[in-house]
Scaffold this motif. Structure first.
Motif, PDB file in Angstrom:
ATOM      1  N   ASP A 160     -30.963 -10.611  34.676  1.00 43.25           N
ATOM      2  CA  ASP A 160     -29.978 -11.661  34.970  1.00 43.25           C
ATOM      3  C   ASP A 160     -29.113 -11.277  36.160  1.00 43.25           C
ATOM      4  O   ASP A 160     -28.843 -12.097  37.039  1.00 43.25           O
ATOM      5  CB  ASP A 160     -29.105 -11.939  33.749  1.00 43.25           C
ATOM      6  CG  ASP A 160     -29.874 -12.569  32.597  1.00 43.25           C
ATOM      7  OD1 ASP A 160     -31.006 -13.059  32.827  1.00 43.25           O
ATOM      8  OD2 ASP A 160     -29.361 -12.556  31.457  1.00 43.25           O
ATOM      9  N   LYS A 161     -28.689 -10.008  36.220  1.00 42.92           N
ATOM     10  CA  LYS A 161     -27.865  -9.538  37.338  1.00 42.92           C
ATOM     11  C   LYS A 161     -28.640  -9.574  38.644  1.00 42.92           C
ATOM     12  O   LYS A 161     -28.109  -9.931  39.693  1.00 42.92           O
ATOM     13  CB  LYS A 161     -27.362  -8.123  37.076  1.00 42.92           C
ATOM     14  CG  LYS A 161     -26.227  -8.066  36.092  1.00 42.92           C
ATOM     15  CD  LYS A 161     -25.689  -6.654  35.965  1.00 42.92           C
ATOM     16  CE  LYS A 161     -24.552  -6.633  34.961  1.00 42.92           C
ATOM     17  NZ  LYS A 161     -23.963  -5.303  34.852  1.00 42.92           N
ATOM     18  N   ARG A 185     -31.096 -11.623  39.402  1.00 45.27           N
ATOM     19  CA  ARG A 185     -31.208 -13.032  39.794  1.00 45.27           C
ATOM     20  C   ARG A 185     -29.913 -13.546  40.419  1.00 45.27           C
ATOM     21  O   ARG A 185     -29.937 -14.381  41.292  1.00 45.27           O
ATOM     22  CB  ARG A 185     -31.576 -13.897  38.592  1.00 45.27           C
ATOM     23  CG  ARG A 185     -33.039 -13.828  38.258  1.00 45.27           C
ATOM     24  CD  ARG A 185     -33.420 -14.860  37.220  1.00 45.27           C
ATOM     25  NE  ARG A 185     -34.513 -14.328  36.451  1.00 45.27           N
ATOM     26  CZ  ARG A 185     -34.431 -13.844  35.227  1.00 45.27           C
ATOM     27  NH1 ARG A 185     -33.292 -13.862  34.575  1.00 45.27           N
ATOM     28  NH2 ARG A 185     -35.459 -13.342  34.615  1.00 45.27           N
ATOM     29  N   GLU A 186     -28.793 -13.019  39.930  1.00 45.19           N
ATOM     30  CA  GLU A 186     -27.476 -13.442  40.448  1.00 45.19           C
ATOM     31  C   GLU A 186     -27.128 -12.734  41.753  1.00 45.19           C
ATOM     32  O   GLU A 186     -26.097 -12.994  42.340  1.00 45.19           O
ATOM     33  CB  GLU A 186     -26.404 -13.162  39.403  1.00 45.19           C
ATOM     34  CG  GLU A 186     -26.540 -13.997  38.147  1.00 45.19           C
ATOM     35  CD  GLU A 186     -25.633 -13.539  37.032  1.00 45.19           C
ATOM     36  OE1 GLU A 186     -24.833 -12.595  37.236  1.00 45.19           O
ATOM     37  OE2 GLU A 186     -25.716 -14.108  35.942  1.00 45.19           O
ATOM     38  N   GLY A 231     -26.906  -9.273  42.010  1.00 45.47           N
ATOM     39  CA  GLY A 231     -26.105  -8.071  41.762  1.00 45.47           C
ATOM     40  C   GLY A 231     -26.873  -6.871  41.539  1.00 45.47           C
ATOM     41  O   GLY A 231     -27.792  -6.346  41.704  1.00 45.47           O
TER      42      GLY A 231
END
Length: 99
Positions: free
Chosen positions: A93-94, A96-97, A99
């Motif tokens: 998720d990070k 994809r964001e 980060g």
């Protein structure tokens, strides 16, 4: 000391033989690096070695426990596996964001 040993391990999916027979030993202080194209059974091998998937043939012997450097168990004994491994999803998720 943690150790993993695979003896005459075979992985099959349906009518397709992915690999085997395979013999390997991962002893204390050593690591196993898996590399190869998609679909050849890398994840299946990891799942078999972890006891999450049964091999078509052969056996896996596990000794000791895996722990983090501070001595804490890598996976909580009372924690469901999906929850224990949720850090992978959080990391994805990070990424994809950005980060």
């Amino acid at each position: 000391q943690a150790a993993l040993t695979a003896t005459e391990l075979v992985c099959r999916r349906g009518d397709r033989l992915l690999w085997g027979p395979l013999n390997l030993a991962v002893t204390p202080g050593h690591a196993l690096h898996l590399a190869g194209p998609n679909g050849i059974g890398k994840t299946s091998l990891l799942r078999i070695m972890a006891g999450l998937l049964r091999p078509f043939a052969g056996q896996v012997e596990r000794a000791g426990r895996c722990a983090l450097l501070d001595g804490a168990p890598a996976l909580g004994e009372q924690q469901p596996l999906g929850e224990a491994l949720s850090f992978w999803q959080q990391r994805q998720d990070k990424i994809r964001e950005g980060g």
